[in-house]
Scaffold this motif. Sequence first.
Motif, mmCIF file in Angstrom:
data_model
loop_
_atom_site.group_PDB
_atom_site.id
_atom_site.type_symbol
_atom_site.label_atom_id
_atom_site.label_comp_id
_atom_site.label_asym_id
_atom_site.label_seq_id
_atom_site.Cartn_x
_atom_site.Cartn_y
_atom_site.Cartn_z
ATOM 1 N N ALA A 137 0.904 -1.141 -0.045
ATOM 2 C CA ALA A 137 -0.067 -0.032 -0.039
ATOM 3 C C ALA A 137 0.953 1.316 -0.071
ATOM 4 C CB ALA A 137 -1.059 -0.125 1.179
ATOM 5 N N PHE A 138 1.971 1.283 0.778
ATOM 6 C CA PHE A 138 2.988 2.505 0.817
ATOM 7 C C PHE A 138 3.268 2.634 -0.634
ATOM 8 C CE2 PHE A 138 6.727 4.884 1.529
ATOM 9 C CZ PHE A 138 6.685 5.690 2.712
ATOM 10 N N GLY A 139 3.881 1.584 -1.247
ATOM 11 C CA GLY A 139 4.555 1.776 -2.628
ATOM 12 C C GLY A 139 3.373 2.229 -3.502
ATOM 13 N N LYS A 140 2.113 1.631 -3.673
ATOM 14 C CA LYS A 140 1.005 2.131 -4.353
ATOM 15 C C LYS A 140 1.010 3.578 -4.188
ATOM 16 C CE LYS A 140 -1.239 -2.143 -4.999
ATOM 17 N NZ LYS A 140 -2.352 -3.009 -4.763
ATOM 18 N N ALA A 141 0.806 4.135 -2.845
ATOM 19 C CA ALA A 141 0.467 5.381 -2.830
ATOM 20 C C ALA A 141 1.504 6.504 -3.455
ATOM 21 C CB ALA A 141 0.339 5.756 -1.215
ATOM 22 N N VAL A 142 2.746 6.032 -3.130
ATOM 23 C CA VAL A 142 4.035 6.762 -3.596
ATOM 24 C C VAL A 142 3.904 6.846 -5.119
ATOM 25 C CG1 VAL A 142 6.479 6.666 -3.871
ATOM 26 C CG2 VAL A 142 5.420 6.366 -1.722
ATOM 27 N N ARG A 143 3.637 5.606 -5.676
ATOM 28 C CA ARG A 143 3.432 5.537 -7.224
ATOM 29 C C ARG A 143 2.492 6.644 -7.559
ATOM 30 N NH1 ARG A 143 5.111 0.388 -6.267
ATOM 31 N NH2 ARG A 143 2.892 -0.353 -6.388
ATOM 32 N N ARG A 144 1.344 7.089 -7.031
ATOM 33 C CA ARG A 144 0.389 7.976 -7.256
ATOM 34 C C ARG A 144 0.534 9.313 -6.891
ATOM 35 N NH1 ARG A 144 -3.080 4.102 -4.617
ATOM 36 N NH2 ARG A 144 -3.191 5.510 -2.821
ATOM 37 N N GLY A 145 1.887 9.200 -6.286
ATOM 38 C CA GLY A 145 2.472 10.809 -6.085
ATOM 39 C C GLY A 145 2.140 11.128 -4.665
ATOM 40 N N ALA A 146 1.594 10.369 -3.858
ATOM 41 C CA ALA A 146 1.665 10.737 -2.192
ATOM 42 C C ALA A 146 2.896 11.173 -1.618
ATOM 43 C CB ALA A 146 0.973 9.524 -1.771
ATOM 44 N N GLY A 147 2.705 11.863 -0.683
ATOM 45 C CA GLY A 147 3.927 12.085 0.232
ATOM 46 C C GLY A 147 3.943 11.127 1.167
ATOM 47 N N LEU A 148 5.108 11.506 2.140
ATOM 48 C CA LEU A 148 5.272 10.437 3.312
ATOM 49 C C LEU A 148 4.098 10.211 4.126
ATOM 50 C CD1 LEU A 148 7.134 8.662 4.720
ATOM 51 C CD2 LEU A 148 7.890 10.492 5.840
ATOM 52 N N GLY A 149 3.369 11.230 4.662
ATOM 53 C CA GLY A 149 2.257 11.107 5.388
ATOM 54 C C GLY A 149 1.097 10.279 4.792
ATOM 55 N N ALA A 150 0.786 10.475 3.690
ATOM 56 C CA ALA A 150 -0.504 9.927 2.881
ATOM 57 C C ALA A 150 0.228 8.505 2.780
ATOM 58 C CB ALA A 150 -0.687 10.484 1.840
ATOM 59 N N ALA A 151 1.345 8.246 2.196
ATOM 60 C CA ALA A 151 1.563 6.753 2.235
ATOM 61 C C ALA A 151 1.651 5.984 3.408
ATOM 62 C CB ALA A 151 2.876 6.794 1.242
#
Length: 207
Positions: A137-151
């Motif tokens: 989930a962390f990786g998917k969020a990062v690939r969507r452009g999310a920052g550290l907090g959202a990831a």
Amino acid sequence: MDIDTALAWVRAIASAVRDNTDYLTQLDSAIGDADHGANMQRGFGAVVTALDAGEFTTVGEVLVKTGTTLVSTVGGASGPLYGSAFRAAGKQLTDREATADQVYGALTAGLEAVQKLGAATSGDKTMIDAYGPAVDAFGKAVRRGAGLGAAASAAADAAEDGMRATIPMIARKGRASYLGPRSEGHQDPGATSTALIFRALAEVTAA
């Protein structure tokens, strides 16, 4: 993630473990040795002491010190597993600050270290059932452009879902596997402490 955030994360883990010691012990009483809560509390208490006495020049040094301390102070399987995860993650972060993508790489390295040491995979009713979905989930969020907090928030949610998903599983690894079908219906304590770790990261990185 900078050095102060890394320190805050580990201290937040220690606080969460302390607040949930009895709960972790209760879970481990059902399918383990009834020592997971006490072991984790002792380990992260020692970690906080070590961090308070240390000086750090990179994010990775904070995590490596955390892992080394856990290995030397936590009994059972938890010390080597969590210690290996933090040390492997820390070795990936060699600067004073780490991007969300670098943190993802570090968390992935930690997961791989745990899988190599414990030889567990998804569905074995272990900490991997929370750790794996969290990293994904962390990786998917990062690939969507999310920052550290959202990831980190996405990872914490996934870890908690994975934790709850261990309840109907029959354990195939660890002490719980000795119980066979009797392990069904119990939440895995290692997956639970893993969820606490990811929720602590989400809390300290929330905007």
